[in-house]
Design a protein around this motif. Sequence first.
Motif, PDB file in Angstrom:
ATOM      1  N   GLN A  42      11.833  52.927  65.097  1.00 56.50           N
ATOM      2  CA  GLN A  42      11.708  54.226  65.756  1.00 56.50           C
ATOM      3  C   GLN A  42      10.413  54.892  65.325  1.00 56.50           C
ATOM      4  N   PRO A  43       9.688  55.486  66.259  1.00 54.23           N
ATOM      5  CA  PRO A  43       8.486  56.231  65.880  1.00 54.23           C
ATOM      6  C   PRO A  43       8.862  57.408  64.971  1.00 54.23           C
ATOM      7  N   VAL A  44       8.016  57.655  64.006  1.00 51.52           N
ATOM      8  CA  VAL A  44       8.248  58.803  63.129  1.00 51.52           C
ATOM      9  C   VAL A  44       8.187  60.094  63.926  1.00 51.52           C
ATOM     10  N   GLN A  45       7.352  60.113  64.960  1.00 48.63           N
ATOM     11  CA  GLN A  45       7.230  61.262  65.853  1.00 48.63           C
ATOM     12  C   GLN A  45       6.758  60.761  67.214  1.00 48.63           C
ATOM     13  N   ASP A  46       6.860  61.597  68.231  1.00 52.68           N
ATOM     14  CA  ASP A  46       6.307  61.215  69.525  1.00 52.68           C
ATOM     15  C   ASP A  46       4.841  60.842  69.346  1.00 52.68           C
ATOM     16  N   ILE A 135       6.574  50.789  59.093  1.00 53.51           N
ATOM     17  CA  ILE A 135       5.411  50.020  59.509  1.00 53.51           C
ATOM     18  C   ILE A 135       4.264  51.006  59.702  1.00 53.51           C
ATOM     19  N   ASP A 136       3.249  50.858  58.896  1.00 54.08           N
ATOM     20  CA  ASP A 136       2.124  51.796  58.933  1.00 54.08           C
ATOM     21  C   ASP A 136       1.171  51.388  60.048  1.00 54.08           C
ATOM     22  N   LEU A 137       1.500  51.802  61.259  1.00 52.13           N
ATOM     23  CA  LEU A 137       0.700  51.459  62.428  1.00 52.13           C
ATOM     24  C   LEU A 137      -0.154  52.663  62.822  1.00 52.13           C
ATOM     25  N   ARG A 138      -1.439  52.441  62.940  1.00 49.00           N
ATOM     26  CA  ARG A 138      -2.361  53.534  63.256  1.00 49.00           C
ATOM     27  C   ARG A 138      -1.957  54.249  64.542  1.00 49.00           C
ATOM     28  N   THR A 139      -1.936  55.560  64.494  1.00 47.81           N
ATOM     29  CA  THR A 139      -1.578  56.498  65.575  1.00 47.81           C
ATOM     30  C   THR A 139      -0.082  56.535  65.880  1.00 47.81           C
ATOM     31  N   ALA A 140       0.686  55.558  65.344  1.00 42.04           N
ATOM     32  CA  ALA A 140       2.110  55.535  65.676  1.00 42.04           C
ATOM     33  C   ALA A 140       2.918  54.855  64.572  1.00 42.04           C
ATOM     34  N   PRO A 141       3.024  55.486  63.389  1.00 45.85           N
ATOM     35  CA  PRO A 141       3.842  54.882  62.325  1.00 45.85           C
ATOM     36  C   PRO A 141       5.288  54.735  62.783  1.00 45.85           C
ATOM     37  N   LEU A 142       5.906  53.627  62.356  1.00 47.81           N
ATOM     38  CA  LEU A 142       7.251  53.292  62.812  1.00 47.81           C
ATOM     39  C   LEU A 142       8.206  53.191  61.635  1.00 47.81           C
ATOM     40  N   ARG A 143       9.399  53.690  61.814  1.00 48.31           N
ATOM     41  CA  ARG A 143      10.455  53.569  60.818  1.00 48.31           C
ATOM     42  C   ARG A 143      11.329  52.372  61.176  1.00 48.31           C
TER      43      ARG A 143
END
Length: 227
Positions: A42-46, A135-143
């Motif tokens: 899940q994205p940490v935020q939109d 998952i430390d993904l640039r512009t869209a970190p994911l939980r």
Amino acid sequence: MAARSLRVTRQGSLKPASKSSSQATVTWSKETALLGIRLAVQPVQDSTLYPQYTIGLHAWFLNQVRQTDPQLSAQLHDEQNEKPFTLSALIDPRSPQDRDLKLQASQTYHWYLTALSQPVVDWLTQWLQNSPTEIDLRTAPLRIVSWSIAHPATTYETLFGRAEFNPDSSLLPHPSPSSPLLAFAAKGTISPYPSQPICFTAICAAGTISPTLNTSQTNFSPGLTNP
């Protein structure tokens, strides 16, 4: 046949998706050379993914391997061979064929990791016992919310045996192989489809198709790369 038993205790937000108990046990044989995992994230935020975000997922995966097995990481990253793993794009289960770059924090997405050799299966087994929660993904970190088995553990010998008696029974499914963001690479060529020649030419080149095929090597199976 000896078996590998994996027990994962729920910690933080990471838990086996298909179990309701506090622990889950997953068992597969030590000869396993093919195994697919589905991560629910899940994205940490939109947020909005950048167009080449699959390169970021690929780099994150290799970094995870490097932290616990530098030698395997070097083989997967540096050696000019077919790569014995696949990584999918993020898939929205509500619309699996779409590749929308906009992510909603309230939505769960799927990311598939497939191991195609014994060394990668061994690493994945250990990783699942102590996997990160994000998952430390640039512009869209994911939980990472949960994980589950996407493709049951098996061996190439088992697949060959099935094919001998029923050629239509041996399938190697992969989510959205024709994604424009991903491609299969083998022998210096890139294809959007995991065609039979690409998937099996390298396997056959590693040895005769027989129970003696050495599936412990890391350089005989096709890998999923970014064009």
